[in-house]
Design a protein around this motif. Structure first.
Motif, PDB file in Angstrom:
ATOM      1  N   ALA A 180     -18.414  -4.430  -5.328  1.00  0.00           N
ATOM      2  CA  ALA A 180     -17.623  -5.465  -4.642  1.00  0.00           C
ATOM      3  C   ALA A 180     -18.475  -6.244  -3.639  1.00  0.00           C
ATOM      4  O   ALA A 180     -18.339  -7.461  -3.509  1.00  0.00           O
ATOM      5  CB  ALA A 180     -16.429  -4.830  -3.927  1.00  0.00           C
ATOM      6  N   ARG A 216     -11.765 -10.386  -6.202  1.00  0.00           N
ATOM      7  CA  ARG A 216     -10.771 -10.321  -5.128  1.00  0.00           C
ATOM      8  C   ARG A 216      -9.875  -9.095  -5.293  1.00  0.00           C
ATOM      9  O   ARG A 216      -9.569  -8.395  -4.328  1.00  0.00           O
ATOM     10  CB  ARG A 216      -9.929 -11.596  -5.115  1.00  0.00           C
ATOM     11  N   LEU A 246     -11.732  -5.940  -4.245  1.00  0.00           N
ATOM     12  CA  LEU A 246     -11.740  -5.800  -2.774  1.00  0.00           C
ATOM     13  C   LEU A 246     -10.392  -5.267  -2.280  1.00  0.00           C
ATOM     14  O   LEU A 246     -10.334  -4.353  -1.445  1.00  0.00           O
ATOM     15  CB  LEU A 246     -12.030  -7.155  -2.121  1.00  0.00           C
ATOM     16  N   GLN A 247      -9.321  -5.848  -2.777  1.00  0.00           N
ATOM     17  CA  GLN A 247      -7.983  -5.435  -2.354  1.00  0.00           C
ATOM     18  C   GLN A 247      -7.728  -3.968  -2.699  1.00  0.00           C
ATOM     19  O   GLN A 247      -7.188  -3.208  -1.882  1.00  0.00           O
ATOM     20  CB  GLN A 247      -6.935  -6.328  -3.016  1.00  0.00           C
ATOM     21  N   ALA A 267      -9.583  -1.455  -0.431  1.00  0.00           N
ATOM     22  CA  ALA A 267      -8.971  -1.373   0.908  1.00  0.00           C
ATOM     23  C   ALA A 267      -7.626  -0.653   0.856  1.00  0.00           C
ATOM     24  O   ALA A 267      -7.354   0.255   1.658  1.00  0.00           O
ATOM     25  CB  ALA A 267      -8.801  -2.777   1.486  1.00  0.00           C
ATOM     26  N   CYS A 287     -17.357  -3.290   2.321  1.00  0.00           N
ATOM     27  CA  CYS A 287     -16.267  -3.684   1.429  1.00  0.00           C
ATOM     28  C   CYS A 287     -14.945  -3.775   2.190  1.00  0.00           C
ATOM     29  O   CYS A 287     -14.172  -4.727   2.008  1.00  0.00           O
ATOM     30  CB  CYS A 287     -16.166  -2.674   0.287  1.00  0.00           C
ATOM     31  N   ALA A 326     -12.728  -7.136   2.669  1.00  0.00           N
ATOM     32  CA  ALA A 326     -11.338  -7.163   2.217  1.00  0.00           C
ATOM     33  C   ALA A 326     -10.404  -7.546   3.361  1.00  0.00           C
ATOM     34  O   ALA A 326      -9.468  -8.340   3.184  1.00  0.00           O
ATOM     35  CB  ALA A 326     -10.952  -5.802   1.652  1.00  0.00           C
ATOM     36  N   GLU A 342      -9.057 -11.052   2.401  1.00  0.00           N
ATOM     37  CA  GLU A 342      -7.869 -10.852   1.573  1.00  0.00           C
ATOM     38  C   GLU A 342      -6.621 -10.464   2.371  1.00  0.00           C
ATOM     39  O   GLU A 342      -5.542 -10.968   2.124  1.00  0.00           O
ATOM     40  CB  GLU A 342      -8.149  -9.774   0.519  1.00  0.00           C
ATOM     41  N   LEU A 365      -0.512  -6.592   1.020  1.00  0.00           N
ATOM     42  CA  LEU A 365      -1.810  -6.804   1.663  1.00  0.00           C
ATOM     43  C   LEU A 365      -1.638  -7.005   3.162  1.00  0.00           C
ATOM     44  O   LEU A 365      -2.343  -6.399   3.971  1.00  0.00           O
ATOM     45  CB  LEU A 365      -2.506  -8.028   1.049  1.00  0.00           C
TER      46      LEU A 365
END
Length: 585
Positions: free
Chosen positions: A84, A96, A99-100, A103, A121, A125, A129, A164
């Motif tokens: 990532a 993307r 990354l999400q 996290a 990372c 994120a 994000e 998120l």
């Protein structure tokens, strides 16, 4: 995927089929992912689910697993995090989502062993994000009207309702935890990213507030909900930095640039501060202490402040359609400068004179005429702290700079008094000026003369507006009364070499007033001198007041004798006679 993996692993553990668990973990191992070319976001969620199951089983079933079993899913998480961060420049959906997933997965599986890739990372994120506020602000500025604005508002609401955004707090906790175990290089990387995020947020927020504060307050209200979370994240992370980097016993020792980094980040989000969090106070306190002990940190902090040219220019992102930009209407920028002016007095002694002259003074004088009372008071306080400061090494240069800036300070302050300049700020500045400048400094004499001229101007205006001014002087709140009282107060504060000049200016001012005004001020001065314990000035003042009272009475007699004479020659004779008497005094 996470829940499915958790259910499978728990089922195998409860059935004592540990070999099946090992097979599952081998399927999602980094080696298998690389050889088979797996899409990584479902793999990382599976690894987080497996790790969550093993930890849950260890507590509930009181099992002691082989450390290598726990290490397997963590290796997969690290592998995904590395990919990532390596692919961080590719703005595609798969990246993307990866990354999400890293996290969000970490919020469910609990703490993992520190690794630089995981830290980076999680940081990416969180900033890109989970809290993409700069991006949302940029969208709102690019499309301010009509359907486009509604579209921007819908995007903001959609993000607010997403998982998120709801997980931004827990991910901030993971970031702080990983940071606490990082080496100096990794810490520096994350600090830089967060500081850059805060600065980008400031620039976009400044444009958005200017554009939408009149017409689209509903959009700003929605953006504020995400902004609150971003502010909290920056404050909490700044507090974490102070625990590990603001201590002389820390591995890298005290690092001035880190303190400046914290202050710059917090200044950028000062507009978003609704209340003072304990973490906010702690971060500010530690950073200020470093500034107070380190000249290079103080200089760096002042240099980080926007220049006067920047402050009077509109944001780059904003199109004003021919409307003139007014810096005093820029609330976000004003909040940031207010932050600087509140912190600056704590380290003013260590700031080099050339930086004060070239960077600090222009900003201070710009905001000393600001319409916001809090900002104006802070500017006066900063001038007071500068006048009170001094260093042993460059005392002569500092004194020369104080005198140079005092002329501008008095001129700019009195120019907008009483409309903008608060009297308390002006009074504190005048008192600091007469106390800390060299004896009989030209700036002190200029200050006294300017105050007398201003007092005359204000009294003329007040007497036209209120004919009963002198009869209600005791209860009056007129600006002319405040200036007059300040002049009387200077009698016991000014240096002895400038004392005679002040008495001369006061005598001219008193004799210029009508008889009612002369009597009122003379009474005030008699009362002040009677209460004084100054054994050096009191005898001089008693004699001076007696002479001034005599002049006042003689002027009154001449005025009554010539009350029936209307020609200019007679009036000029009376004025000339009074001027000669004052000159003798």
């Amino acid at each position: 995927m996470l829940k499915l993996m958790e259910w499978l692993v728990l089922g195998f553990v409860e059935s004592r089929k540990m070999r099946n668990v090992q097979v599952l973990l081998e399927v999602i191992s980094p080696e298998k992912c690389e050889s088979e070319g797996y899409v990584l976001f479902p793999v990382v969620m599976a690894a987080c689910g497996a790790l969550r199951a093993l930890r849950f089983a260890a507590v509930r079933l009181r099992l002691d697993f082989d450390p290598r079993l726990k290490e397997a899913p963590e290796r997969t998480i690290r592998f995904a995090a590395e990919r990532a961060t390596v692919e961080g420049r590719h703005d595609d959906d798969l990246h993307r989502i990866l990354l999400q997933c890293v996290a969000l997965g970490l919020t469910l599986c609990g703490q993992v062993t520190f690794h630089e890739s995981v830290l980076k990372c999680v940081c990416m994120a969180l900033l890109e994000e989970l809290l993409p506020l700069p991006c949302l602000l940029r969208i709102s500025v690019k499309s301010p009207d009509g359907n486009s604005a509604e579209l921007a508002k819908d995007q903001v609401k959609q993000h607010q309702d997403s998982i998120l955004f709801r997980e931004a707090g827990p991910v901030t906790g993971i970031l702080c935890n990983q940071y606490s175990f990082a080496d100096e290089k990794a810490k520096d990387y994350v600090e830089t990213r967060v500081c850059e995020y805060a600065q980008e947020l400031y620039h976009h927020l400044r444009a958005a507030v200017l554009l939408h504060q009149a017409k689209r307050k509903d959009l700003l209200a929605e953006l504020d909900k995400i902004a609150d979370a971003a502010f909290f994240m920056i404050v909490v992370f700044s507090a974490e930095i102070t625990k590990h980097r603001m201590d002389a016993n820390s591995p890298g020792g005290l690092q001035p640039e880190v303190a400046v980094r914290i202050l710059v980040a917090l200044s950028c989000v000062e507009h978003l501060r609704r209340l003072r969090l304990p973490e906010y106070t702690e971060a500010i306190r530690h950073a200020v202490i470093v500034n107070q002990e380190n000249a290079s940190a103080s200089a760096l902090f002042v240099e980080s402040m926007p220049s006067c040219a920047e402050l009077t220019s509109k944001p780059d992102l904003l199109t004003l359609d021919g409307t003139r930009y007014n810096y005093y209407m820029d609330e976000v920028q004003t909040s940031r400068i207010l932050f600087y002016m509140r912190v600056m007095p704590t380290c003013i002694t260590l700031i080099p004179d050339h930086i004060i002259r070239d960077k600090l003074a222009p900003v201070m004088f710009l905001y000393i005429q600001h319409s916001n009372d809090k900002v104006t008071r802070a500017a006066h306080s900063m001038m007071v702290s500068f006048l009170s400061s001094g260093t042993d090494t460059d005392q002569d240069d500092r004194e020369a700079l104080k005198e140079q800036l005092s002329f501008d300070y008095i001129g700019r302050s009195l120019e907008v008094y009483p409309g903008v300049t608060p009297f308390e700020g002006l009074a504190s500045g005048v008192v600091a000026l007469v106390r800390h400048l060299p004896a009989k400094s030209p700036a002190i004499l200029f200050c006294v003369h300017s105050l007398v001229v201003k007092a005359k101007d204000l009294c003329s205006t007040a007497m036209v507006r209120d004919r009963s001014l002198w009869r209600s002087w005791e209860e009056s709140t007129e600006p002319c009364k405040k200036i007059s009282e300040l002049l009387l107060r200077l009698i016991f504060l000014i240096d002895i070499q400038s004392f005679s000049y002040l008495l001369k200016e006061l005598a001219e001012f008193v004799t210029w007033l009508p008889k009612e005004g002369q009597d009122v001020l003379l009474d005030d001065m008699h009362a002040s001198v009677a209460d004084s314990d100054d054994v050096i000035r009191k005898p001089v003042l008693v004699s001076w007041l007696q002479s001034l009272s005599y002049i006042s009475s003689q002027a009154s007699v001449r005025e009554s004798r010539n009350s029936n004479t209307k020609n200019a020659r007679s009036a000029g004779g009376v004025e000339l006679s009074i001027n000669r008497t004052v000159a003798r005094l």
